[in-house]
Design an enzyme around this catalytic site. Sequence first.
Site, short mmCIF file in Angstrom:
data_model
loop_
_atom_site.label_atom_id
_atom_site.label_comp_id
_atom_site.label_asym_id
_atom_site.label_seq_id
_atom_site.Cartn_x
_atom_site.Cartn_y
_atom_site.Cartn_z
CG ASP A 181 -1.83 1.21 1.26
OD1 ASP A 181 -2.98 1.06 0.79
OD2 ASP A 181 -1.41 2.30 1.70
CE1 TYR A 219 0.81 8.00 2.30
CE2 TYR A 219 1.22 5.71 1.79
CZ TYR A 219 0.42 6.68 2.34
OH TYR A 219 -0.76 6.32 2.95
CE LYS A 239 -3.67 4.80 0.51
NZ LYS A 239 -2.24 4.66 0.84
CG HIS A 247 -4.54 9.96 0.06
ND1 HIS A 247 -3.21 9.79 -0.25
CD2 HIS A 247 -4.65 9.59 1.36
CE1 HIS A 247 -2.56 9.35 0.80
NE2 HIS A 247 -3.41 9.22 1.80
P1 NAD Z 1 0.57 1.61 11.75
O1 NAD Z 1 -0.60 1.55 12.65
O2 NAD Z 1 0.79 0.54 10.75
O3 NAD Z 1 1.81 1.76 12.71
C1 NAD Z 1 3.11 1.70 12.26
C2 NAD Z 1 4.03 1.82 13.46
O4 NAD Z 1 3.72 0.79 14.40
C3 NAD Z 1 5.49 1.58 13.09
O5 NAD Z 1 6.11 2.77 12.69
C4 NAD Z 1 6.05 1.01 14.38
O6 NAD Z 1 6.37 2.09 15.22
C5 NAD Z 1 4.89 0.27 14.96
N1 NAD Z 1 4.94 -1.20 14.70
C6 NAD Z 1 4.73 -1.87 13.54
N2 NAD Z 1 4.80 -3.20 13.73
C7 NAD Z 1 5.05 -3.38 15.05
C8 NAD Z 1 5.22 -4.51 15.87
N3 NAD Z 1 5.12 -5.76 15.38
N4 NAD Z 1 5.49 -4.32 17.19
C9 NAD Z 1 5.57 -3.08 17.70
N5 NAD Z 1 5.40 -1.96 16.98
C10 NAD Z 1 5.15 -2.10 15.67
O7 NAD Z 1 0.53 3.07 11.05
P2 NAD Z 1 0.64 3.63 9.59
O8 NAD Z 1 1.93 3.31 8.95
O9 NAD Z 1 0.28 5.07 9.67
O10 NAD Z 1 -0.55 2.89 8.81
C11 NAD Z 1 -0.32 1.74 8.01
C12 NAD Z 1 -0.40 2.07 6.55
O11 NAD Z 1 -1.67 2.66 6.24
C13 NAD Z 1 0.58 3.17 6.11
O12 NAD Z 1 1.90 2.71 6.03
C14 NAD Z 1 -0.02 3.59 4.80
O13 NAD Z 1 0.28 2.65 3.77
C15 NAD Z 1 -1.51 3.58 5.16
N6 NAD Z 1 -2.01 4.90 5.59
C16 NAD Z 1 -3.02 5.48 4.88
C17 NAD Z 1 -3.53 6.70 5.25
C18 NAD Z 1 -4.65 7.29 4.45
O14 NAD Z 1 -4.96 8.47 4.64
N7 NAD Z 1 -5.26 6.54 3.56
C19 NAD Z 1 -3.02 7.39 6.35
C20 NAD Z 1 -1.99 6.79 7.09
C21 NAD Z 1 -1.52 5.54 6.71
#
Ligand code: NAD
Length: 280
Positions: free
Chosen positions: A44, A49, A74, A107
């Site tokens: 994704d 990004y 997106k 988005h």
């Molecule tokens: P997430 O909830 O996936 O959290 C990521 C964070 O969680 C990492 O940086 C790390 O600190 C922690 N983490 C990950 N695996 C872990 C584990 N096994 N143990 C402990 N900590 C851990 O947050 P995100 O990256 O914001 O969301 C996931 C994905 O969603 C993004 O990478 C992106 O592709 C998408 N996204 C989309 C939007 C949107 O507006 N559509 C906004 C934000 C994110």
Amino acid sequence: MDELTLNNGQKIPQLGLGVFLVQDATDLKRSVADALKDGYRHFDTAAIYHNEAWVGEALAESDVKREDLFITSKVWDSNTTYDETIAAFKESLKKLQTDYLDLYLIHWPSEGYTEKWRAMEDLYNDGKIKSIGVSNFEKPHLDKLLASAKVKPAVDQIETHPYFQQKELHDYLTSLNIAHEAWGPLGQGKSGVMEDATLKQIADAHKKSVAQVILRWHLQRNIIVIPKSIHAERIAQNIDVFDFKLSDDEMNAIAGIDKNRRGSEDPNDEEWLKKSLSMN
Ligand code: NAD
């Protein structure tokens, strides 16, 4: 890997790798390679990004066939017209080194989203995108879009985690047969959810981590998840969630810890939606 069938018959791997905020080419390419090795096939990204090209390079360097991958991107908010949406899509394809996307999302519900949707529908009908969807759409945005849409969105990607469970929107999406995809599924490492006592207790009982319990909870709600990590051991851990099941009591206990607390931008915030138009 479990798959869900979207409302147009296309299949989506229920768990993928998110790459938001990965701003280093080496980190990104290594994490995509690690993920592929662990069995991830769903990735994704988004134009905003600024890492689509690295995702494209990492996927091109792997020996996994294109048809076995599921790639989402997106269209960013600064593209408000039909033509800009088509141009943005072509740019994403070029960067991702592919001639189609599995899923392309609007988005945010910012200015011009119904016109953007017309462009997405044409790309979909031309076979350039297997499924089209939206992100950060709440009920009023969905209703407005559906009033003129010829193709129903397959997916709505929205912030969702145990402290922001989106119960109402989840039920509305389910009633429309639009798949709920969670962004920030782990609370983005800032919501405090990883330290939650109820989740820790459930994790201990299953000899799993809190992250794994959270991901399992999403999966059992029929939600698509795209956790992000650049660390090999966490990437491996996050996909290792298909060998255990939470009981109804555990699912109910997690339902009870909801704080209805959003951790990031609010799609109802008109100021944010306006500001996003000039971000690039
Ligand atoms: P997430 O909830 O996936 O959290 C990521 C964070 O969680 C990492 O940086 C790390 O600190 C922690 N983490 C990950 N695996 C872990 C584990 N096994 N143990 C402990 N900590 C851990 O947050 P995100 O990256 O914001 O969301 C996931 C994905 O969603 C993004 O990478 C992106 O592709 C998408 N996204 C989309 C939007 C949107 O507006 N559509 C906004 C934000 C994110």
